[in-house]
Design an enzyme around this catalytic site. Structure first.
Site, PDB file in Angstrom:
ATOM      1  N   HIS A  75       6.348   6.655  11.038  1.00  0.00           N
ATOM      2  CA  HIS A  75       5.789   6.470   9.698  1.00  0.00           C
ATOM      3  C   HIS A  75       5.059   7.768   9.378  1.00  0.00           C
ATOM      4  CE1 HIS A  75       4.136   4.891   6.166  1.00  0.00           C
ATOM      5  NE2 HIS A  75       3.221   4.081   6.630  1.00  0.00           N
ATOM      6  N   ARG A 129       0.824  -1.206   0.000  1.00  0.00           N
ATOM      7  CA  ARG A 129       0.000   0.000   0.000  1.00  0.00           C
ATOM      8  C   ARG A 129       0.862   1.262   0.000  1.00  0.00           C
ATOM      9  NH1 ARG A 129      -4.944  -0.269   2.037  1.00  0.00           N
ATOM     10  NH2 ARG A 129      -4.288  -2.101   3.222  1.00  0.00           N
ATOM     11  N   THR A 130       1.800   1.338   0.929  1.00  0.00           N
ATOM     12  CA  THR A 130       2.650   2.518   1.040  1.00  0.00           C
ATOM     13  C   THR A 130       3.503   2.709  -0.217  1.00  0.00           C
ATOM     14  OG1 THR A 130       2.754   2.255   3.443  1.00  0.00           O
ATOM     15  CG2 THR A 130       4.439   3.629   2.441  1.00  0.00           C
ATOM     16  N   ARG A 165      11.828   2.330   3.462  1.00  0.00           N
ATOM     17  CA  ARG A 165      11.119   1.534   4.468  1.00  0.00           C
ATOM     18  C   ARG A 165      12.098   0.521   5.027  1.00  0.00           C
ATOM     19  NH1 ARG A 165       5.509   0.976   5.715  1.00  0.00           N
ATOM     20  NH2 ARG A 165       5.171  -0.994   6.760  1.00  0.00           N
ATOM     21  N   LYS A 186      25.022  -9.085   2.057  1.00  0.00           N
ATOM     22  CA  LYS A 186      26.476  -9.315   2.082  1.00  0.00           C
ATOM     23  C   LYS A 186      27.152  -8.524   3.189  1.00  0.00           C
ATOM     24  CE  LYS A 186      26.528 -10.029  -2.917  1.00  0.00           C
ATOM     25  NZ  LYS A 186      26.680  -9.285  -4.185  1.00  0.00           N
TER      26      LYS A 186
END
Lengths: 308, 308, 308
Positions: free
Chosen positions: C135, C55-56, C107, C85
């Site tokens: 957020h 959604r975001t 994110r 890595k």
């Protein structure tokens, strides 16, 4: 034209490519960047990645988008695609051919796949790494970084360290530099990770002097370019036996390095270059990564305009 | 309009769609392709794939980008999205509705999901395959491929082989062809993989003659279209019992096939059509896949312009 | 400017942001939407998602594309990227910096990563959620939704329910609303999931009256805003002990709610709001999600134009 290996480029082609990269990096203002997106508007690039490689994929796609191309992308074709049902790479490419992309960027886990794909493809293929095989745009951006610094690719002393046996980038760059006159190379590695005999044979054939040593400090003293790579410990038979510090670049060793020299690394780095080195003006590895953007822009541009 | 099933199209709509696909495929020069990206500039497509399908997704996205649309995409919504937290498809679609896409392309593993989504969606939904349900654009591109070759969809003998029981494409195409007059169909399959009774009922209702046989050579002699599919061995109760060679098209059997006939396959193919067949001018499966690009372009175009 | 936390915005900045969101949502006709894609043509956004959030991600990318920006995207950087890595987030960001994006949307699963990234980044970073941290665009779209309904962010009674202890959105919105005068908040939750002491301390410091109760019906009677969230049962020590129905909004409880009130939810919802509530005009949660598109468009726009 397909881009399969760094060695396919003539020196004249590299000159043109680097010149174009220089031009393209000068589109920096908002209006210039807007103008640039008109250049290859209506063209499309397909990113076909059978194994993930965020850096390579993002930079190719950024390059394409900056030139105004449309991009369609898959980053895990191995797991997701028809390959799982047994489709050959040739069939996959024949289908993509029908979708009329201008360029397909292919990353594959199996050596030789890019050549197989190119064999049946009407669409230009760029090899973005095929297993232990080639990764030509990495070699090009490495060479371009050296060229930008010194204005030449000859008469240089290149010191290479880390995993020379398995490092694809080291092998490619050694080959490329040996095609230019009067370069010499010093390889620094433990016996288990020394550069391959095939590369040494190429250097001998090209009359490029080289030396293998474990004494980094001495080598640094006359270096123009230090090209360092990650020691992939999982590939060592006896990791504990390796004098680890010897392979990590710490600020102290920079005292041995000429002021005009540059330190390169294909990234990602873990601890083989200390973060304390980052602020040294000779540390060039992030700019080197950035050069990849412009080399890829130039490459896309010259493929589309048939210069390549 | 939502695109949920191939059967929703009238013959008149198919004619218009195929005509538009023909027009759009003629934008081939760089300047024409550039011009085409002005057509639906400012429009956006959302690829919402709950299961991966590289070919279908890439061709929809390529179609959209060639028309100038913007694309946002997720190729593993099942694992990644709010679905994992228990969100219904209806809620997901209601949210996407608010993002004001012009078209949502939906692929889902569960039969009937596209219809569920369409029920609540203000945005046109294109079903890009829902489980064992429908995959209308595949049926459209199959019909378009036949139409391009023969200039008609009637008066044809279609020979279908492979996994007729489970093959979504075979079932859809059989239904579609039976809606046109004077077609006849020959189904070639082992007893375990015969075409379903529901399809046979449709053919009988439409007065489309059909025959079930295991003799491919005889059927090929009068075929206009050979539509071959992958035998999904994992679905057979006794794979070892099947005379496998009978279901693989090898160069020899082509001697039985009229010169004007075409060989189709929805791809991916494994070994049910020999690569030796690829160079035969009747082998149409890659071009068939390519027709998917133009059908999808035409479909997006006609949805946006309210022709569909 | 980096966007790391909702609390970094002044009230004046929020006013400007909301005003810009209102303007941008009015580009609705095809020609206006086409015009809008000229606005930030030549600019690029990079979606760097270390954990999936369909959604975001989709709404940020839709926002960017609608403004004419190019987008490159990775939705599973954690598994796929150089992070595997051992590359640090700082190194990853330094490389992306070289690719000259205009904005990076990040994110990450680990709290504090956005700030770490911003510390080394020349490119504006938007925190799209970092673990249990912030957020900010969710808080902005929540506030914008309230603002659109009431024309103000003060003098409101906000009733918050569900998982107040862990819910990032609830915590952010409570903080934000307490920065405006004359708001009061009622928290409805089981003892195990009550709002944190840190938030209560903030409310006390700001003189925002609040109450904790399990009586939803009484609280609803004077509510302007009902902000409901998902009860994350996996976080409860004894899920069976919770009177579940108490935390689900069913049509009956709406009789207690003023007609001018709105019901919000950050989505996805499972069963804490009955689908029977969806048709109530006070149900605002889908429109709320849609407001996220315009807030993100406004945010991208104001970062690029240096208003933020």
């Amino acid at each position: 034209m397909h881009i399969l290996a760094a060695t396919q480029f003539t020196h004249a082609q590299l000159d043109l490519l680097f010149a174009r990269a220089e031009e393209l990096r000068n589109y920096t203002t908002p209006s210039q960047r807007k103008e640039l997106t008109e250049l290859h508007k209506g063209r499309q690039l397909c990113s076909l990645f059978y194994e993930p490689s965020t850096r390579t994929r993002l930079s190719f796609e950024a390059a394409a988008i900056k030139l105004g191309m449309g991009v369609v992308s898959t980053e895990n074709a191995r797991e997701f695609s028809s390959a799982a049902k047994g489709e050959t790479i040739e069939d996959t490419i024949r289908v993509l051919d029908e979708y009329k992309f201008d360029i397909i960027v292919l990353r594959h886990h199996k050596t030789g796949t890019a050549a197989q794909a190119a064999h049946v493809s009407q669409t230009p293929i760029i090899n973005a790494g095929d297993g232990k095989g080639e990764h030509p745009t990495q070699a090009l951006l490495d060479a371009y970084t050296i060229y930008r610094q010194f204005g030449r690719l000859d008469n240089l002393h290149i010191v290479m360290g880390g995993d020379l046996a398995n490092g694809r980038t080291v092998r490619s760059l050694a080959q490329l530099m040996s095609s230019y006159p009067n370069n010499r190379i010093t390889f620094i590695s433990v016996p288990e990770l020394q550069i391959g005999e095939d590369i040494k044979a190429t250097l001998r054939k090209n009359n490029t002097p080289f030396k293998e040593t474990m004494d980094a400090s001495a080598a640094f003293k006359t270096a123009d370019v230090v090209y360092w790579t990650r020691l992939q410990k999982e590939r060592l038979t006896n990791p504990a036996a390796i004098p680890e510090a010897r392979f990590n670049i710490e600020p102290e060793i920079l005292n041995h390095l000429p002021v005009h020299a540059i330190i390169m690394h294909p990234l990602p780095r873990v601890d083989e270059i200390s973060p304390l080195v980052d602020s040294d003006p000779r540390a060039m590895y992030f700019e080197q990564a950035g050069n990849g953007l412009y080399i890829r822009m130039a490459l896309l541009d010259q493929i589309i305009t048939n210069i390549l």
